[in-house]
Design a protein around this motif. Structure first.
Motif: not given
Length: 431
Positions: A235-241, A259-262
């Motif tokens: 997922l994109n970083y803006h969804l990471l919390s 876990l992949r973060i763009d």
């Protein structure tokens, strides 16, 4: 030889003669002509099915015209469980496309057999619409995997959101055992994810949804809270919390594997939030072997929140220029780092930063440097400190700056000695 052995073992176990035994030869020769030729129409169905599974679709279609028996085999469910729809417009793509008549036949005769399905679409809106049209007709199927792949620019994003969601929801509702879902660059939203969770929470193991702007942190948190078998997430970083990481670290959740973060900047100067070290620590305690892959596409002045505290990243890619300061912080805060790729840095040598990474990142086994500068002596010292654990070492020749100790003509000998294998820097193509 192996087939014969298997057949013999089968006979000893009482299962009757297997493929390769004299009995099969008798069955094949029942319709022999006088010249001893084999009548391939008599080939047992189970053997013919195995052969068909190795043939490309077009060859299977030609073979199905040989006789009625081969045509029946062509339509057996086992041959239609896995299918890739290739949807391309001749005017905008040179790639081959799945013939419309074949698509109609699949929907009519084999939609309930499909289990592993992917769609490859080109940059045209027509191809994305065709994919949605097919999805909306899969009302009798129960898919296990679904992938929506844009081979060029994300054409699914150009569709009306309601049209795409309606088609995707058909699959979510009818597939009660979906385990893998790849929907990068699509207009999927929070309500559609709730439908996904309501029908497939017990089976979902992989979810890739980078660049889905209509999904909120609350939407992805709903997935993590309900899908306790989820092992891979992109997922994109803006969804990471912090809440998402804690949900993935709960006792009810299985160990996360990947876990992949763009981390992508949409506009220069964009602000990014921080993730607490305690949340990452909880993730590592729960899943100590998970891979954290981070892709950064930021401008140099946007790295402020990153690499201030320890981060359990294992694979780190910088797609734009990154400063010496940030790379220095990487060496201090990324002890689990396994792979590092730096596409560009500028004209300031990275000697100290590389040495620090070699000292602190004891698991580093792969590194790639593009438009950077490193002195030959510092590079040799870096390789010496890392030793034979460097399985991948991709350095452009232009990166290495000659000094009073090593030059471009002799550095490969010294590096090869410490690697334990022959090594040369990468060369820029001259065409």
């Amino acid at each position: 030889m192996k087939r014969g052995q298997r057949g013999g073992d089968n006979a000893e176990e009482g299962g009757g003669p297997g493929p390769g035994t004299p009995e099969l030869c008798k069955r094949l020769r029942q319709g022999d002509s006088e010249d001893g030729a084999v009548d391939w129409r008599q080939l047992p169905e189970e053997i013919l099915l195995q052969i068909f599974q190795y043939l490309p679709l077009l060859d299977r279609a030609f073979a199905s015209q040989v006789c009625r028996g081969w045509n029946q085999t062509f339509h057996m469910p086992e041959l239609w469980r896995c299918f890739e729809f290739e949807l391309n417009q001749p005017a905008s793509s040179y790639l081959k496309a799945t013939h419309p008549d074949l698509i109609k036949q699949i929907i009519k005769r084999h939609s309930n057999h499909l289990q592993y399905v992917s769609f490859k679409v080109d940059s045209s809106t027509e191809s994305a619409e065709a994919a949605c049209d097919i999805l909306s007709q899969l009302v009798n199927c129960s898919l296990k995997t679904l992938g929506l792949i844009s081979t060029a620019r994300p054409s699914f994003m150009e569709l009306p959101k309601s049209h795409f969601i309606s088609a995707l929801t058909v699959v979510f509702v009818n597939s009660k055992s979906l385990s893998s879902l790849k929907i990068d660059d699509t207009p999927v939203d929070d309500p559609s994810l709730k439908v996904l969770v309501a029908n497939n929470s017990d089976t979902l193991k992989l979810l890739k949804m980078s660049s889905c702007p209509h999904v909120s942190p609350a939407g992805i948190l709903c997935v993590a809270d309900q899908c306790h078998g989820l092992r891979e997430l992109a997922l994109n970083y803006h969804l990471l919390s912090d809440e998402l990481l804690l949900a993935l670290s709960s006792e009810r959740h299985v160990h996360l594997e990947h876990l992949r973060i763009d981390v992508v900047s949409e506009n220069p100067g964009q602000q990014f939030h921080s993730i607490k070290k305690s949340s990452w620590d909880a993730m590592v305690r729960h899943s100590p072997k998970f891979n954290l892959v981070m892709y950064f596409f930021l401008y140099e002045d946007e790295f402020g929140p990153f690499f201030r505290d320890e981060v359990p990243v294992t694979h780190l890619y910088f797609g734009r220029s990154v400063s010496k300061e940030v790379l220095g912080r990487v060496g201090l805060t990324c002890p689990r780092l396994v792979e590092l790729v730096v596409c560009a840095n500028g004209l300031r040598p990275l000697d100290e930063e590389l040495i620090r990474i070699a000292e602190r990142c004891r698991q580093l086994s792969a590194i790639g440097l593009g438009e950077c500068e490193v002195s030959c002596s510092a590079f040799v010292e870096f390789v010496k400190m890392c030793g034979g654990r460097l399985t991948q070492l991709s350095i452009m020749e232009e990166v290495l700056v000659p000094d009073n100790k090593y030059g471009p003509d002799d550095i490969h000998w010294e590096v090869s000695k410490h690697l334990g294998r022959v090594w040369f820097p990468d060369m820029m193509p001259t065409w």
